[in-house]
Scaffold this active site. Sequence first.
Site, PDB file in Angstrom:
ATOM      1  N   SER A  34      72.584 -17.859  87.635  1.00 46.83           N
ATOM      2  CA  SER A  34      73.140 -18.728  88.744  1.00 46.83           C
ATOM      3  C   SER A  34      72.925 -20.272  88.130  1.00 46.83           C
ATOM      4  O   SER A  34      72.258 -20.458  87.273  1.00 46.83           O
ATOM      5  CB  SER A  34      72.441 -18.529  90.028  1.00 46.83           C
ATOM      6  OG  SER A  34      72.975 -19.267  90.846  1.00 46.83           O
ATOM      7  N   MET A 169      58.436 -18.837  87.574  1.00 46.35           N
ATOM      8  CA  MET A 169      57.119 -18.222  88.304  1.00 46.35           C
ATOM      9  C   MET A 169      56.373 -19.002  88.665  1.00 46.35           C
ATOM     10  O   MET A 169      55.355 -18.738  89.671  1.00 46.35           O
ATOM     11  CB  MET A 169      56.817 -17.011  87.158  1.00 46.35           C
ATOM     12  CG  MET A 169      57.616 -15.745  87.183  1.00 46.35           C
ATOM     13  SD  MET A 169      57.733 -14.952  88.745  1.00 46.35           S
ATOM     14  CE  MET A 169      56.130 -14.212  88.979  1.00 46.35           C
ATOM     15  N   SER A 544     118.641 -16.727  82.836  1.00 44.61           N
ATOM     16  CA  SER A 544     117.431 -16.745  81.953  1.00 44.61           C
ATOM     17  C   SER A 544     116.734 -17.739  81.822  1.00 44.61           C
ATOM     18  O   SER A 544     116.730 -18.427  80.658  1.00 44.61           O
ATOM     19  CB  SER A 544     117.942 -16.088  80.482  1.00 44.61           C
ATOM     20  OG  SER A 544     119.026 -16.922  80.086  1.00 44.61           O
TER      21      SER A 544
END
Length: 632
Positions: A34, A169, A544
């Site tokens: 993220s 952490m 076309s």
Amino acid sequence: MVSYTPDALIAEDIATYLERHRRKTLLRFITCGSVDDGKSTLIGRLLYDSKMIFEDQLSQLESDSKRVGTQGGEIDFALLVDGLAAEREQGITIDVAYRFFATETRKFIVADTPGHEQYTRNMVTGASTADLAVILIDARKGVLTQTRRHSYLAQLVGIRHIVLAVNKMDLVGYDQATFDAIVADYRAFAASIGIEAFTAIPISGFKGDNVASRSAAMDWYDGPTLIDHLETVDVDQAAAQARPFGMPVQWVNRPDLDFRGFAGTIASGRVAPGDAVRILPSGRTSTIARIVTLGGDLDQAVAGQSVTLTLADEVDCSRGDVIAAAGDPPPVADQFEATIVWMADEPMLPGRAYWLKLATQTVSATVQAPKYVVNVNTMEHLAAKTLDLNAIGVATLATDRPLVHRPYVEDRELGGFILIDKLTNATVAAGMLHFALRRAQNVHWQPVDITRAHHAALKNQRPAVLWLTGLSGAGKSTIANLVEKKLARMNRHTFLLDGDNVRHGLNRDLGFTDADRIENIRRVGEVAKLMTDAGLIVITAFISPFRAEREMVRAMMAPGEFVEIHIDTPLAEAEARDVKGLYAKARSGQLKNFTGIDSPYEPPQDPEIRIDTTAMSADAAAEAIVRHLIGE
């Protein structure tokens, strides 16, 4: 006794180092996750800890870090990777940034991929060649939607080694319970999408915990550091070498009349002189005579090696062919189911022909409307008529020639492909083959004795397709009808296909969306092809509007048989005629997707004939077309 000068000792040390460096294995990996999970910071830390930053770079990094001031005066490692000005301004990764670094035991190429959903195509690009994915999770936020998305994409493109790096952490006090909860949450999700195993590592990219050295603050973790794992994870060629031999031919090497070799990189298996091989898609067989390299002939070559093979027999083999084990060759087919990741801003047009490139093979391919698209946030399968930018869907596709392939889950080399727009040469999609459709094996060309040349000879004429294109009201039908009348008076065998007439029968199920217009022209092209096989001169009158489909029909025909005729009438003139009242309805909003009003017309860039209806009558235009046809 041999004595060495200092220069000789230095030279020997350099040579020894270079040789040791050359023998190191290479690991390609990506970082994803993220926004603000710390991908760029982690890569910067890896470069810093592996001593891959020069003194001037470090000085500039320290200066930039102070100027930006996002890390409290400490080094902002993300600035090493976020090279685009827009990335530095927004503090996010937009493009895929590739970086190289090395340790004593292995070389690495790392791709820092964007986290934003709108850059899914960039992430897939970075992951397509990777052996391993480092999926970062912010320890404060846990498993997020983008975590699931990138894990799914990594699994989709065949990455089998996953590292779950729980980052930052330090911002949760190095708490083990937080780490364990995130790992448990991710494990439940990973199992649901087929990720059988992963390695979870608690880290701090900013502080360096468990990146290159073990963290004293997390003594409860006894696994490897990130660098330890990257250095030791087994991503060698053992699996590829265990598969049957196969090598896509990249180049036919013929320096003189005495040597003819076939160069390429061995995709799977191993090969030795004397081995029986089969050339695909033709199916011709031979045996290996020599394995030639710059350093001399080899007794054996394995997956991953680039070699030149010579064959014992003079068999037809060219770029795009595959040399494979005779007893276990890859299958050959022309219809498949595949997962497609759409990478273009313009949506996919079902039925449009794109170039499909797989290994060294390039063929023309048409993609049908998706069976479903995948919501990568929820893994739901949703109905869709097309694929938009960054969409991932499952669809069937057909190629104009047989394709040598294997399912992507078995062989990334022979199972992964890209789609290329024929007009712009832009890559519009990446795909992964699932399997060949059963009907591709059950439907075969039935040989016939009366050929198209025989049909044409009976009619004493050369088949042709006179393809009239232009805006509604340009005069296509009027001119086409006059052309057929003139040819009939010359005893030529013709058939007129008119745009309105075929919509009463053959194409009555089609509307006027871009996809339906493409299918309309595809069907008409196939009918015109059958009629030229019967020896007829086919005259068509269709708006076309798209160049790609007109070129698709041209490719169906024999060289020189397709004659593109632009009935060139300015929009204002065509609208002034408006004999059917269609422009008036389109202007009032009663008629949607009308060419020239709310649907584009792409005029021919180099038609065989251009008719300016403001300067030429319908009869004169018809006469000019007939003269071109008969060569006057």
